[in-house]
Design a protein around this motif. Sequence first.
Motif, mmCIF file in Angstrom:
data_model
loop_
_atom_site.group_PDB
_atom_site.id
_atom_site.type_symbol
_atom_site.label_atom_id
_atom_site.label_comp_id
_atom_site.label_asym_id
_atom_site.label_seq_id
_atom_site.Cartn_x
_atom_site.Cartn_y
_atom_site.Cartn_z
ATOM 1 N N THR A 178 -2.206 -2.164 -4.791
ATOM 2 C CA THR A 178 -2.003 -3.033 -3.640
ATOM 3 C C THR A 178 -0.726 -2.606 -2.903
ATOM 4 O O THR A 178 0.121 -1.910 -3.475
ATOM 5 N N PRO A 179 -0.562 -3.015 -1.646
ATOM 6 C CA PRO A 179 0.705 -2.735 -0.956
ATOM 7 C C PRO A 179 1.910 -3.263 -1.720
ATOM 8 O O PRO A 179 2.964 -2.617 -1.751
ATOM 9 N N GLY A 180 1.754 -4.421 -2.360
ATOM 10 C CA GLY A 180 2.860 -4.974 -3.134
ATOM 11 C C GLY A 180 3.222 -4.097 -4.316
ATOM 12 O O GLY A 180 4.414 -3.922 -4.631
ATOM 13 N N GLN A 181 2.225 -3.538 -4.997
ATOM 14 C CA GLN A 181 2.502 -2.640 -6.120
ATOM 15 C C GLN A 181 3.193 -1.361 -5.645
ATOM 16 O O GLN A 181 4.100 -0.849 -6.301
ATOM 17 N N LYS A 182 2.779 -0.847 -4.506
ATOM 18 C CA LYS A 182 3.422 0.346 -3.957
ATOM 19 C C LYS A 182 4.880 0.063 -3.598
ATOM 20 O O LYS A 182 5.765 0.895 -3.851
ATOM 21 N N ASP A 183 5.138 -1.107 -3.027
ATOM 22 C CA ASP A 183 6.517 -1.488 -2.705
ATOM 23 C C ASP A 183 7.347 -1.623 -3.972
ATOM 24 O O ASP A 183 8.524 -1.242 -4.006
ATOM 25 N N SER A 184 6.742 -2.167 -5.029
ATOM 26 C CA SER A 184 7.446 -2.320 -6.297
ATOM 27 C C SER A 184 7.824 -0.961 -6.893
ATOM 28 O O SER A 184 8.930 -0.777 -7.416
ATOM 29 N N LEU A 185 6.914 0.011 -6.795
ATOM 30 C CA LEU A 185 7.213 1.363 -7.280
ATOM 31 C C LEU A 185 8.355 1.986 -6.480
ATOM 32 O O LEU A 185 9.262 2.600 -7.051
ATOM 33 N N PHE A 186 8.300 1.848 -5.168
ATOM 34 C CA PHE A 186 9.378 2.372 -4.321
ATOM 35 C C PHE A 186 10.717 1.755 -4.724
ATOM 36 O O PHE A 186 11.717 2.463 -4.900
ATOM 37 N N ASP A 187 10.735 0.441 -4.870
ATOM 38 C CA ASP A 187 11.986 -0.244 -5.221
ATOM 39 C C ASP A 187 12.506 0.204 -6.577
ATOM 40 O O ASP A 187 13.727 0.363 -6.764
#
Length: 280
Positions: free
Chosen positions: A251-260
Amino acid sequence: MNPTASQYIVPVLAGGGTRLPAHVGVLTALRDMDFGYRHIVGVSGGSVVAALAAFGKTPETMRQLFHDIDFSQFRGFSLLNLLLHGGLSNGRRFERWMDRELDGARFKDCPINLNVVATDVRSGQAVIFNRQNSPELSVARAVLYSISIPLLFPFHHHGRHVLVDGSILAEDGLFRDWAGDRTPVFCFRLRDNRVAAEHFSRRILPVADYLFMLMRTFMSTLSREYMSDALWLNTVLIETEGMSPLEFHMTPGQKDSLFDSGYRTTQDFLPRKLARQKPD
């Protein structure tokens, strides 16, 4: 890259599978901390980010690219291809996508020193593609070699080599003087310590799902393998919170979490590790 950097390192973006936003977070943190690089090394999924960065893609551009992309388009389920070529997917769709993003670049076109690492299953040794060893080779083709997880993508023949995913290589093979001038080398490695979500199995053609689950378990196990004390000081481990290397439906949220995670971990640990290397 960052030509005005106060300090240079050689980043080794190691492994990751589809968890590419974590490596984008690493490069964003390096830029924000005023670290530069004239050499960059990509292994497996990390080679996708390393190649794009080497040809001038900014962290913001890459973050948006991976935010929008549907990774599942690169996954195949052809049992015939598996029998004939050793992989469920032939990899052509990924290679075409990568080649478009790089405008058909070859290693001789690279403005900095890009090294893409694959593994030769015949010898168990690293095969390194760069502008010295393979100037005429398509960078997209080398990246395909490096990401070719066994059973998912086919074995690739290149000269005398039979190539698969670079992550299968023992990690001590990545710690070398890549720049030739003792520029510090840091391996940014993704680790999955949590239990990944169960994979949905289909009733029709379940063997493809069984193979996929086997590959996911194998790649996750590789990311947890023991690391010697000698390599620890030059390694930054990035936790991926239960996301395996084969998360094709993030999900977009999971991708953001990986980036962070990539961003915060690099900011927190890289300065400490560098400080411990400097003489008092």
